[in-house]
Scaffold this active site. Structure first.
Site, PDB file in Angstrom:
ATOM      1  N   GLN A  96      20.648  63.382 -20.503  1.00 33.11           N
ATOM      2  CA  GLN A  96      19.677  64.440 -20.819  1.00 33.11           C
ATOM      3  C   GLN A  96      20.293  65.400 -21.832  1.00 33.11           C
ATOM      4  OE1 GLN A  96      17.529  65.804 -16.911  1.00 33.11           O
ATOM      5  NE2 GLN A  96      19.625  65.188 -16.392  1.00 33.11           N
ATOM      6  N   HIS A 114      16.568  63.590 -24.319  1.00 33.67           N
ATOM      7  CA  HIS A 114      16.056  64.883 -24.783  1.00 33.67           C
ATOM      8  C   HIS A 114      16.439  65.166 -26.231  1.00 33.67           C
ATOM      9  CE1 HIS A 114      15.736  66.264 -20.316  1.00 33.67           C
ATOM     10  NE2 HIS A 114      14.755  65.466 -20.677  1.00 33.67           N
ATOM     11  N   CYS A 141      12.659  74.283 -44.675  1.00 35.07           N
ATOM     12  CA  CYS A 141      12.729  73.037 -45.457  1.00 35.07           C
ATOM     13  C   CYS A 141      12.414  73.341 -46.912  1.00 35.07           C
ATOM     14  CB  CYS A 141      11.691  72.070 -44.866  1.00 35.07           C
ATOM     15  SG  CYS A 141      11.545  70.504 -45.733  1.00 35.07           S
ATOM     16  N   SER A 182      20.903  68.661 -11.968  1.00 33.12           N
ATOM     17  CA  SER A 182      20.175  69.192 -10.802  1.00 33.12           C
ATOM     18  C   SER A 182      18.968  68.302 -10.489  1.00 33.12           C
ATOM     19  CB  SER A 182      19.693  70.620 -11.110  1.00 33.12           C
ATOM     20  OG  SER A 182      18.770  70.572 -12.221  1.00 33.12           O
TER      21      SER A 182
HETATM   22  N1  APR Z   1      30.857  68.940 -12.237  1.00 32.70           N
HETATM   23  C1  APR Z   1      29.798  68.536 -11.486  1.00 32.70           C
HETATM   24  N2  APR Z   1      28.603  69.177 -11.480  1.00 32.70           N
HETATM   25  C2  APR Z   1      28.499  70.275 -12.261  1.00 32.70           C
HETATM   26  C3  APR Z   1      29.564  70.763 -13.065  1.00 32.70           C
HETATM   27  C4  APR Z   1      30.785  70.048 -13.029  1.00 32.70           C
HETATM   28  N3  APR Z   1      31.861  70.432 -13.735  1.00 32.70           N
HETATM   29  N4  APR Z   1      29.132  71.884 -13.716  1.00 32.70           N
HETATM   30  C5  APR Z   1      27.851  72.087 -13.334  1.00 32.70           C
HETATM   31  N5  APR Z   1      27.467  71.129 -12.464  1.00 32.70           N
HETATM   32  C6  APR Z   1      26.146  70.924 -11.849  1.00 32.70           C
HETATM   33  C7  APR Z   1      25.436  72.211 -11.463  1.00 32.70           C
HETATM   34  O1  APR Z   1      25.699  72.525 -10.120  1.00 32.70           O
HETATM   35  C8  APR Z   1      23.954  71.835 -11.686  1.00 32.70           C
HETATM   36  O2  APR Z   1      23.321  71.454 -10.478  1.00 32.70           O
HETATM   37  O3  APR Z   1      25.368  70.333 -12.859  1.00 32.70           O
HETATM   38  C9  APR Z   1      23.988  70.622 -12.626  1.00 32.70           C
HETATM   39  C10 APR Z   1      23.348  70.911 -13.964  1.00 32.70           C
HETATM   40  O4  APR Z   1      21.969  71.073 -13.724  1.00 32.70           O
HETATM   41  P1  APR Z   1      21.071  71.749 -14.860  1.00 32.70           P
HETATM   42  O5  APR Z   1      21.740  72.990 -15.343  1.00 32.70           O
HETATM   43  O6  APR Z   1      19.680  71.830 -14.314  1.00 32.70           O
HETATM   44  O7  APR Z   1      21.116  70.706 -16.078  1.00 32.70           O
HETATM   45  P2  APR Z   1      20.289  69.377 -16.214  1.00 32.70           P
HETATM   46  O8  APR Z   1      20.039  68.735 -14.882  1.00 32.70           O
HETATM   47  O9  APR Z   1      20.973  68.560 -17.237  1.00 32.70           O
HETATM   48  O10 APR Z   1      18.890  69.920 -16.816  1.00 32.70           O
HETATM   49  C11 APR Z   1      17.953  68.940 -17.200  1.00 32.70           C
HETATM   50  O11 APR Z   1      16.613  70.701 -18.175  1.00 32.70           O
HETATM   51  O12 APR Z   1      16.282  72.553 -19.525  1.00 32.70           O
HETATM   52  C12 APR Z   1      16.235  71.183 -19.468  1.00 32.70           C
HETATM   53  O13 APR Z   1      16.410  69.883 -21.368  1.00 32.70           O
HETATM   54  C13 APR Z   1      17.179  70.596 -20.463  1.00 32.70           C
HETATM   55  O14 APR Z   1      18.292  68.461 -20.337  1.00 32.70           O
HETATM   56  C14 APR Z   1      18.058  69.672 -19.631  1.00 32.70           C
HETATM   57  C15 APR Z   1      17.207  69.439 -18.401  1.00 32.70           C
END
Ligand code: APR
Length: 238
Positions: A96, A114, A141, A182
């Protein structure tokens, strides 16, 4: 247990989210206190509506993220995943993330659900440029249209090609490992379920619980992604 699954599986797919890049210095979106969406409302800065209604805020928000990616680099966990692909231990990566770190670390078979911050394109004529345009604060542009990062904004549909390929990979997987997500954003969060429904073992490596934990065969909440990957790599290639 996870080491055994990795060694025994014949088709392992890795699925990464922003938690895979926090150890490189990039904030994720939903970690309490530090997540980007803890400070800013994505609808106000990362949506097609923001691009049309409040373009200066949009430009500055994404310029900060482009600069952030340029200032950081893939941590050791990324190098390990690239090595595992070369060794045939894993077959593909669904991500993502828009930082381009998997490719930068040498992974090849990557699906960027994404899009990417490495490129920008004109909202009007679709002409593509490198993201250095945003670094240098060139936001328009030659045709006069607004330049926007080649990421999927809230309100836009996912790119067909990586999405279809991710579905195929999820169906083929006999081991599906989620790292640092998440799993709150649809439709990207459907792939772990597709894999599970098609018979894969599901592993979730994430610092916080997710709503999909009860579907998983293994859940690791107490270790960071980089640490888990490093320890697994040392076990498997000792
Ligand atoms: N190791 C393991 N887990 C981690 C670490 C780490 N070092 N650092 C953070 N996390 C976990 C957090 O606890 C969190 O639950 O990674 C998760 C990241 O979740 P999000 O911040 O929601 O990111 P993501 O799941 O990639 O979001 C999906 O949302 O806003 C949109 O387009 C955006 O691609 C993104 C999508």
């Amino acid at each position: 247990m996870l080491e055994k699954l990795l060694k025994e599986s014949t088709y392992t797919v890795i699925y990464t989210g922003a938690g895979m890049s926090t150890e490189s210095g990039l904030p994720d979106f939903r970690s309490s206190q530090t997540g980007l969406w803890e400070q800013k409302d994505p609808a106000q800065v990362a949506s097609t509506e923001a691009l049309n209604r409040d373009v200066e805020t949009f430009f500055q928000f994404y310029r900060e993220r482009v600069l952030g990616v340029k200032d950081c680099e893939p941590h050791e966990g990324y190098q390990i995943l690239a090595k595992w692909e070369k060794e045939g231990l894993i077959q593909s990566i669904i991500t993502q993330n828009v930082d381009g770190f998997h490719a930068e670390a040498g992974s090849k078979n990557i699906m960027e659900l994404h899009g990417t911050l490495q490129k920008v394109h004109c909202q009007t004529c679709k002409k593509e440029y490198g993201s250095e345009m945003y670094e240098q604060e060139h936001f328009y542009c030659e045709c006069g249209g607004k330049l926007r990062p080649s990421v999927i904004l809230f309100g836009e549909s996912l790119p067909e090609e990586p999405f279809m390929k991710a579905a195929e990979e999820s169906e083929k997987a006999d081991l599906f490992i989620v790292i640092g997500s998440s799993l709150t954003v649809t439709p990207a969060n459907q792939f772990p379920l597709i894999a599970k429904e098609c018979g894969a073992k599901l592993v979730i490596i994430n610092l916080e619980p997710t709503h999909f934990d009860h579907h998983a065969d293994i859940v690791i909440h107490d270790q960071k992604a980089g640490q888990v990957l490093k320890e697994l790599d040392e076990e498997i290639f000792k």
